[in-house]
Design a protein around this motif. Structure first.
Motif, mmCIF file in Angstrom:
data_model
loop_
_atom_site.group_PDB
_atom_site.id
_atom_site.type_symbol
_atom_site.label_atom_id
_atom_site.label_comp_id
_atom_site.label_asym_id
_atom_site.label_seq_id
_atom_site.Cartn_x
_atom_site.Cartn_y
_atom_site.Cartn_z
ATOM 1 N N ALA A 82 2.382 13.471 2.866
ATOM 2 C CA ALA A 82 1.795 13.426 4.206
ATOM 3 C C ALA A 82 0.273 13.330 4.106
ATOM 4 C CB ALA A 82 2.205 14.645 5.023
ATOM 5 N N LEU A 83 -0.306 14.048 3.162
ATOM 6 C CA LEU A 83 -1.751 14.026 2.982
ATOM 7 C C LEU A 83 -2.233 12.641 2.547
ATOM 8 C CD1 LEU A 83 -4.408 15.568 2.947
ATOM 9 C CD2 LEU A 83 -3.898 16.235 0.602
ATOM 10 N N VAL A 84 -1.602 12.035 1.550
ATOM 11 C CA VAL A 84 -2.040 10.711 1.090
ATOM 12 C C VAL A 84 -1.745 9.644 2.143
ATOM 13 C CG1 VAL A 84 -1.921 11.259 -1.371
ATOM 14 C CG2 VAL A 84 0.045 10.242 -0.273
ATOM 15 N N LEU A 85 -0.654 9.801 2.866
ATOM 16 C CA LEU A 85 -0.333 8.852 3.922
ATOM 17 C C LEU A 85 -1.344 8.959 5.060
ATOM 18 C CD1 LEU A 85 1.596 6.678 4.874
ATOM 19 C CD2 LEU A 85 3.064 8.471 5.811
ATOM 20 N N ARG A 86 -1.737 10.158 5.402
ATOM 21 C CA ARG A 86 -2.747 10.375 6.441
ATOM 22 C C ARG A 86 -4.060 9.699 6.042
ATOM 23 N NH1 ARG A 86 -2.036 15.528 7.076
ATOM 24 N NH2 ARG A 86 -0.682 15.291 8.853
ATOM 25 N N ARG A 87 -4.441 9.828 4.761
ATOM 26 C CA ARG A 87 -5.675 9.179 4.282
ATOM 27 C C ARG A 87 -5.571 7.662 4.376
ATOM 28 N NH1 ARG A 87 -6.178 12.975 -0.851
ATOM 29 N NH2 ARG A 87 -7.133 14.772 0.144
ATOM 30 N N LEU A 88 -4.421 7.113 4.000
ATOM 31 C CA LEU A 88 -4.218 5.674 4.093
ATOM 32 C C LEU A 88 -4.369 5.206 5.538
ATOM 33 C CD1 LEU A 88 -3.329 2.859 3.016
ATOM 34 C CD2 LEU A 88 -0.985 3.584 3.481
ATOM 35 N N ARG A 105 0.833 -1.213 0.000
ATOM 36 C CA ARG A 105 0.000 0.000 0.000
ATOM 37 C C ARG A 105 0.866 1.260 0.000
ATOM 38 N NH1 ARG A 105 -5.698 -1.032 2.520
ATOM 39 N NH2 ARG A 105 -5.889 -3.257 2.126
ATOM 40 N N LEU A 106 1.950 1.226 0.742
ATOM 41 C CA LEU A 106 2.867 2.366 0.738
ATOM 42 C C LEU A 106 3.527 2.527 -0.631
ATOM 43 C CD1 LEU A 106 4.562 1.930 4.233
ATOM 44 C CD2 LEU A 106 2.924 3.702 3.561
ATOM 45 N N VAL A 107 3.927 1.432 -1.248
ATOM 46 C CA VAL A 107 4.529 1.474 -2.586
ATOM 47 C C VAL A 107 3.524 2.040 -3.586
ATOM 48 C CG1 VAL A 107 5.392 0.032 -4.482
ATOM 49 C CG2 VAL A 107 6.227 -0.337 -2.153
ATOM 50 N N THR A 138 5.414 5.242 14.841
ATOM 51 C CA THR A 138 6.195 6.022 13.878
ATOM 52 C C THR A 138 5.360 6.987 13.049
ATOM 53 O OG1 THR A 138 7.702 4.142 13.736
ATOM 54 C CG2 THR A 138 7.915 5.832 12.038
ATOM 55 N N LEU A 139 4.297 6.487 12.420
ATOM 56 C CA LEU A 139 3.546 7.349 11.496
ATOM 57 C C LEU A 139 2.649 8.360 12.199
ATOM 58 C CD1 LEU A 139 2.550 4.961 8.589
ATOM 59 C CD2 LEU A 139 4.477 6.546 8.748
ATOM 60 N N LEU A 140 1.904 7.932 13.202
ATOM 61 C CA LEU A 140 1.000 8.879 13.849
ATOM 62 C C LEU A 140 1.741 10.074 14.437
ATOM 63 C CD1 LEU A 140 -1.663 6.527 15.492
ATOM 64 C CD2 LEU A 140 -1.819 7.836 13.367
ATOM 65 N N PRO A 141 2.853 9.873 15.149
ATOM 66 C CA PRO A 141 3.577 11.053 15.645
ATOM 67 C C PRO A 141 4.116 11.931 14.513
ATOM 68 C CG PRO A 141 4.270 9.097 16.855
ATOM 69 C CD PRO A 141 3.409 8.629 15.705
ATOM 70 N N ALA A 142 4.559 11.338 13.421
ATOM 71 C CA ALA A 142 5.095 12.121 12.307
ATOM 72 C C ALA A 142 4.019 12.908 11.586
ATOM 73 C CB ALA A 142 5.813 11.193 11.311
ATOM 74 N N LEU A 143 2.790 12.407 11.625
ATOM 75 C CA LEU A 143 1.688 13.071 10.920
ATOM 76 C C LEU A 143 0.869 13.993 11.820
ATOM 77 C CD1 LEU A 143 0.465 10.020 8.825
ATOM 78 C CD2 LEU A 143 1.720 12.019 7.976
ATOM 79 N N ALA A 144 1.168 13.995 13.100
ATOM 80 C CA ALA A 144 0.420 14.840 14.035
ATOM 81 C C ALA A 144 0.645 16.308 13.728
ATOM 82 C CB ALA A 144 0.829 14.527 15.465
#
Length: 81
Positions: free
Chosen positions: A45-51, A15-17, A73-79
């Protein structure tokens, strides 16, 4: 009997790829998250947040390693900062 989608480390990596993150095969969920964070820009960041919203809010079952990697890892980076 109900069957739900199961998201393992390889499904998560794929999914990330699909979103454009260059994550090599065999990468753990934790490593995939770390690599995704290194490649973040505002668009990614926007598309990753949606995923992440889709994965956490959907009916699929995330394996514990995937859920923990996202949380650590991801939630803190996207906060929002």
């Amino acid at each position: 009997m109900m069957h739900s989608d199961l998201i393992d480390q390889e499904d998560f990596r794929e999914r990330l790829v699909a979103l454009g993150f260059p994550i090599p095969p065999g990468t753990s969920a934790e490593q995939a998250c770390e690599q995704a964070v290194r490649g973040l820009n505002s668009e990614r960041a926007l598309v990753l947040r949606r995923l992440i919203e889709d994965l956490l809010g959907g009916s699929a079952t995330l394996l514990p390693a995937v859920r923990e990697a996202i949380s650590r890892t991801l939630l803190p980076a996207l906060a929002p900062r």
